[in-house]
Design a protein around this motif. Structure first.
Motif, mmCIF file in Angstrom:
data_model
loop_
_atom_site.group_PDB
_atom_site.id
_atom_site.type_symbol
_atom_site.label_atom_id
_atom_site.label_comp_id
_atom_site.label_asym_id
_atom_site.label_seq_id
_atom_site.Cartn_x
_atom_site.Cartn_y
_atom_site.Cartn_z
ATOM 1 N N UNK A 156 -83.453 20.506 54.348
ATOM 2 C CA UNK A 156 -83.470 21.094 53.007
ATOM 3 C C UNK A 156 -82.057 21.395 52.530
ATOM 4 N N UNK A 157 -81.235 21.945 53.421
ATOM 5 C CA UNK A 157 -79.859 22.290 53.051
ATOM 6 C C UNK A 157 -79.066 21.057 52.655
ATOM 7 N N UNK A 165 -76.822 22.827 42.379
ATOM 8 C CA UNK A 165 -77.574 24.082 42.281
ATOM 9 C C UNK A 165 -76.929 25.186 43.104
ATOM 10 N N UNK A 166 -76.985 26.408 42.566
ATOM 11 C CA UNK A 166 -76.624 27.575 43.362
ATOM 12 C C UNK A 166 -77.725 27.797 44.391
ATOM 13 N N UNK A 167 -77.361 28.347 45.535
ATOM 14 C CA UNK A 167 -78.294 28.406 46.660
ATOM 15 C C UNK A 167 -78.341 29.814 47.233
ATOM 16 N N UNK A 168 -79.541 30.262 47.580
ATOM 17 C CA UNK A 168 -79.749 31.558 48.209
ATOM 18 C C UNK A 168 -80.267 31.352 49.626
ATOM 19 N N UNK A 169 -79.577 31.955 50.597
ATOM 20 C CA UNK A 169 -79.987 31.884 51.999
ATOM 21 C C UNK A 169 -80.574 33.232 52.398
ATOM 22 N N UNK A 269 -72.160 28.761 43.822
ATOM 23 C CA UNK A 269 -72.416 29.996 44.557
ATOM 24 C C UNK A 269 -73.433 29.723 45.651
ATOM 25 N N UNK A 270 -73.090 30.145 46.857
ATOM 26 C CA UNK A 270 -74.063 30.234 47.940
ATOM 27 C C UNK A 270 -74.130 31.708 48.305
ATOM 28 N N UNK A 271 -75.285 32.300 48.147
ATOM 29 C CA UNK A 271 -75.451 33.725 48.418
ATOM 30 C C UNK A 271 -76.363 33.912 49.615
ATOM 31 N N UNK A 272 -76.152 35.004 50.332
ATOM 32 C CA UNK A 272 -77.046 35.322 51.446
ATOM 33 C C UNK A 272 -77.558 36.744 51.300
ATOM 34 N N UNK A 296 -81.803 29.051 42.573
ATOM 35 C CA UNK A 296 -82.330 27.743 42.171
ATOM 36 C C UNK A 296 -82.763 26.969 43.413
ATOM 37 N N UNK A 297 -81.897 27.003 44.418
ATOM 38 C CA UNK A 297 -82.256 26.444 45.717
ATOM 39 C C UNK A 297 -82.353 27.580 46.719
#
Length: 445
Positions: A156-157, A165-169, A269-272, A296-297
């Motif tokens: 998926x990653x 897309x910005x991504x949330x972990x 942006x990759x946020x956790x 978004x992701x």
């Protein structure tokens, strides 16, 4: 670039398509063919096709649209366009849209093969240069995994990395979200751009906005991440005022309404977060509109206790890197003991335990007795009742003393890393720092 390149040839004229495919296959290439643009776009696969050769004049979906969509889906995949001899203007237009080169039609065999070879060689060199730059930057770290759960996460990653897309972990601390963020960065569209990391849990309201957008002549993280990735760790802890500033940046691509003429900011942006984002929104601790922007992701990173198959390869990796010389022997009993533990601290706790065992090792074998004691309690997030609490004293207790003791215990557990302790206690870092000052809690006290 693979040793034997695979080419997608899109041509609506059957004789031209057959002749082109024949010549390319005879030269040693694997060739997939499509009789129109729509079929070509359906067949195209980023992980299969090294080159696309497409006619420009086709019914339904013309070659210009094929070119546009291919470059949008796979910017690094080169495209050669086919145009009638003499129609240089159309070929130049295609080159401006990203075509690598063009060939005339009807096909001249030597010209076709020479152009294909040159474009593939250039693409291969560009790919090698990018890889060398990424390695030189030292951003990516190895992710060791052998479980179906992590295989799904990595798949998926990698798919999301190819998008903008910005991504949330989402996941517990210590599960490897930082490593996953780095992997997404180097597999994204800006792998050689900056990778800027900001721990939101370490910021109070007065410093958060400055850290994001900068102060005076010192650029903030947003400006530093231009052309690359901004990794926001524990984004739920970002103060609301800073969330509003970040929301403006994402909506307008500028730092503030006062600078509309500056270069547009371009970054991912990759946020956790280890806290449920929906709950934070409900509790008015996080902006709902910002949640939609950054998620978004969305990828859920499972805790280590839900991917036991990863424990053995991780243990071998950590112990091998912990010592010089031959890799230590991991007996079946040692591995089984590791698998029997719950590892509430996840991969980070396993790494620490393996490094301790390797440091205390006598001879070529690792001994279970050299592992630290297992974490005796469940994570705070899993405590659903008070049934496992120790009995309260009849004489009562001091709430202040209890809070001080809890803070001291957590700081010891996190080896006096205040940021990690704050995340564990589900409070902003500045709140924990205030409590430490209030109770006179200092390392060694």
């Amino acid at each position: 670039m693979r040793a034997h390149a695979t080419i997608l040839l899109i041509e609506d004229d059957s004789s031209g398509r057959d002749l082109g495919a024949f010549n390319l296959r005879r030269a040693g290439y694997a060739v997939d063919t499509a009789n129109d643009g729509a079929r070509g776009l359906d067949l195209f696969a980023v992980d299969r096709h090294d080159l696309v050769v497409t006619d420009l004049r086709m019914p339904r979906v013309p070659g210009m649209e094929v070119l546009r969509q291919i470059k949008q889906r796979a910017p690094d995949t080169p495209v050669i366009v086919i145009t009638a001899y003499g129609n240089v203007e159309l070929a130049v237009q295609a080159m401006k849209l990203g075509a690598a080169d063009y060939v005339g039609k009807p096909f001249n065999r030597e010209h076709l093969l020479l152009t294909v070879a040159r474009v593939l060689e250039t693409s291969s060199l560009q790919h090698e240069v990018t890889e060398l730059r990424v390695r030189a930057l030292g951003v990516e770290r190895p992710i060791v995994a052998d479980s179906d759960a992590m295989d799904e996460v990595l798949t998926t990653a990698d798919r999301l990395a190819a998008s903008t897309a910005h991504i949330l972990l989402q996941g517990e601390t210590g599960t490897g979200r930082g490593l996953l963020a780095r992997r997404i960065h180097v597999r994204g569209k800006r792998p050689t751009g900056p990778f800027v990391s900001l721990d939101c849990a370490s910021l109070d309201a007065s410093r958060a906005e400055h850290a994001l957008v900068g102060i005076s002549r010192r650029p903030g993280c947003v400006r530093q991440a231009h052309g690359g990735t901004l990794f926001l760790r524990e984004i739920v802890e970002l103060p609301l005022q800073a969330q509003a500033q970040l929301m403006h940046v994402l909506e307008h691509d500028t730092l503030s309404p006062d600078e509309p003429t500056v270069e547009r900011l371009a970054f991912r942006i990759i946020a956790s977060t280890s806290t449920d984002l929906h709950t934070a929104v409900t509790e008015k601790r996080f902006r709902d509109d910002l949640r939609y922007q950054i998620a978004v992701g969305e990828i859920a990173v499972p805790p280590l206790r839900e991917r036991v198959d990863d424990i053995e390869p991780l243990a071998r990796f950590f112990t091998r890197n912990a010592i010089e010389g031959p890799a230590p022997d991991l007996a079946d009993a040692f591995i089984e003991h590791l698998k029997s533990r719950t590892w509430y601290g996840n991969v980070r706790e396993l790494k620490s335990a393996c490094e301790r065992a390797a440091a205390l090792m006598v001879g070529p074998h690792l001994d279970v007795k050299h592992l630290p004691p297992a974490t005796p309690t469940r994570p705070l997030g899993e405590q659903s009742s008070f049934e496992n609490w120790p009995p309260l004293p009849v004489s009562g207790l001091s709430l202040f003393d209890l809070e001080k003791r809890v803070i001291e215990r957590v700081l010891e557990l996190k080896k006096w890393n205040v940021s990690q302790a704050a995340v564990f206690l589900h409070v902003p870092r500045h709140i924990l720092a205030y409590r430490m000052e209030k109770y006179g809690i200092h390392r060694g006290s």
